[in-house]
Scaffold this motif. Structure first.
Motif, mmCIF file in Angstrom:
data_model
loop_
_atom_site.group_PDB
_atom_site.id
_atom_site.type_symbol
_atom_site.label_atom_id
_atom_site.label_comp_id
_atom_site.label_asym_id
_atom_site.label_seq_id
_atom_site.Cartn_x
_atom_site.Cartn_y
_atom_site.Cartn_z
ATOM 1 N N VAL A 50 10.257 10.301 2.384
ATOM 2 C CA VAL A 50 10.631 9.626 3.630
ATOM 3 C C VAL A 50 9.713 10.083 4.767
ATOM 4 C CG1 VAL A 50 12.446 9.455 5.390
ATOM 5 C CG2 VAL A 50 13.023 9.184 2.975
ATOM 6 N N THR A 51 9.495 11.372 4.870
ATOM 7 C CA THR A 51 8.634 11.915 5.929
ATOM 8 C C THR A 51 7.211 11.405 5.796
ATOM 9 O OG1 THR A 51 10.006 13.899 6.052
ATOM 10 C CG2 THR A 51 7.792 14.059 6.982
ATOM 11 N N GLN A 52 6.687 11.391 4.577
ATOM 12 C CA GLN A 52 5.318 10.906 4.354
ATOM 13 C C GLN A 52 5.173 9.448 4.773
ATOM 14 O OE1 GLN A 52 4.987 11.791 0.154
ATOM 15 N NE2 GLN A 52 3.693 13.585 0.536
ATOM 16 N N VAL A 53 6.130 8.618 4.359
ATOM 17 C CA VAL A 53 6.066 7.188 4.683
ATOM 18 C C VAL A 53 6.170 6.976 6.191
ATOM 19 C CG1 VAL A 53 7.290 4.983 4.459
ATOM 20 C CG2 VAL A 53 6.886 6.408 2.439
ATOM 21 N N MET A 54 7.110 7.664 6.824
ATOM 22 C CA MET A 54 7.294 7.492 8.266
ATOM 23 C C MET A 54 6.051 7.954 9.043
ATOM 24 S SD MET A 54 10.264 6.099 8.738
ATOM 25 C CE MET A 54 10.730 6.478 10.402
ATOM 26 N N ASP A 55 5.502 9.097 8.672
ATOM 27 C CA ASP A 55 4.302 9.605 9.346
ATOM 28 C C ASP A 55 3.117 8.664 9.153
ATOM 29 O OD1 ASP A 55 5.758 11.812 10.150
ATOM 30 O OD2 ASP A 55 4.845 13.192 8.705
ATOM 31 N N ARG A 113 0.806 4.035 -2.919
ATOM 32 C CA ARG A 113 0.309 5.371 -2.559
ATOM 33 C C ARG A 113 1.361 6.474 -2.714
ATOM 34 N NH1 ARG A 113 -3.340 7.076 2.572
ATOM 35 N NH2 ARG A 113 -3.047 9.315 2.396
ATOM 36 N N PHE A 114 2.568 6.235 -2.209
ATOM 37 C CA PHE A 114 3.570 7.301 -2.169
ATOM 38 C C PHE A 114 4.588 7.240 -3.310
ATOM 39 C CE2 PHE A 114 2.164 6.851 2.267
ATOM 40 C CZ PHE A 114 1.668 8.134 2.455
ATOM 41 N N PHE A 115 4.684 6.093 -3.974
ATOM 42 C CA PHE A 115 5.683 5.953 -5.028
ATOM 43 C C PHE A 115 5.061 5.598 -6.380
ATOM 44 C CE2 PHE A 115 7.748 5.220 -0.983
ATOM 45 C CZ PHE A 115 8.798 6.117 -1.055
ATOM 46 N N HIS A 169 0.831 -1.208 0.000
ATOM 47 C CA HIS A 169 0.000 0.000 0.000
ATOM 48 C C HIS A 169 0.870 1.265 0.000
ATOM 49 C CE1 HIS A 169 -3.395 2.621 0.701
ATOM 50 N NE2 HIS A 169 -2.797 3.118 1.762
ATOM 51 N N ILE A 170 1.920 1.276 0.809
ATOM 52 C CA ILE A 170 2.859 2.411 0.867
ATOM 53 C C ILE A 170 3.466 2.658 -0.521
ATOM 54 C CG2 ILE A 170 5.179 3.073 1.692
ATOM 55 C CD1 ILE A 170 3.296 3.481 3.930
#
Length: 109
Positions: free
Chosen positions: A88-93, A52-54, A48-49
């Protein structure tokens, strides 16, 4: 030609050409965004990560997730510094919000 005008210029003066040099711009440094394996984050969440983010499709996301699972680390993409830092910030949050210990880091390529 007029009298006393031998070369097309003004008598007694030298002609110089002004050239403009293009400023040398160098390409920005690129950074790899990496996911690190852990024993707690579900594989489906990692997929999902990646989707969504990549902007990975299901097949590519599954391939990266399996690489992370089998090798301990996997590359999500290569970006300029600011974009990599944001990812990186988006994934970590997002991982923290969903109570997963997934780690995402960046390294210079």
């Amino acid at each position: 030609m007029q009298d006393g005008d031998e070369g097309g210029g003004t008598p007694g003066r030298s002609t110089s050409v002004i050239t403009r040099t293009k400023p040398k711009t160098k390409k920005p440094s690129l950074y790899r965004v990496l996911l690190l394996n852990d024993d707690y984050t579900p594989m489906e969440f990692v997929i999902h990560i990646l989707e969504r983010f990549f902007q990975k499709d299901r097949e590519a996301a599954t391939r990266v997730m399996l690489h992370v699972h089998n090798h301990g680390v996997g590359e999500c993409g290569v970006f300029t510094y600011e974009v990599a830092e944001t990812k990186v910030t988006q994934v970590m949050d997002f991982s923290r919000q969903h109570q997963h210990p997934l780690q995402c880091v960046m390294e210079k390529k």
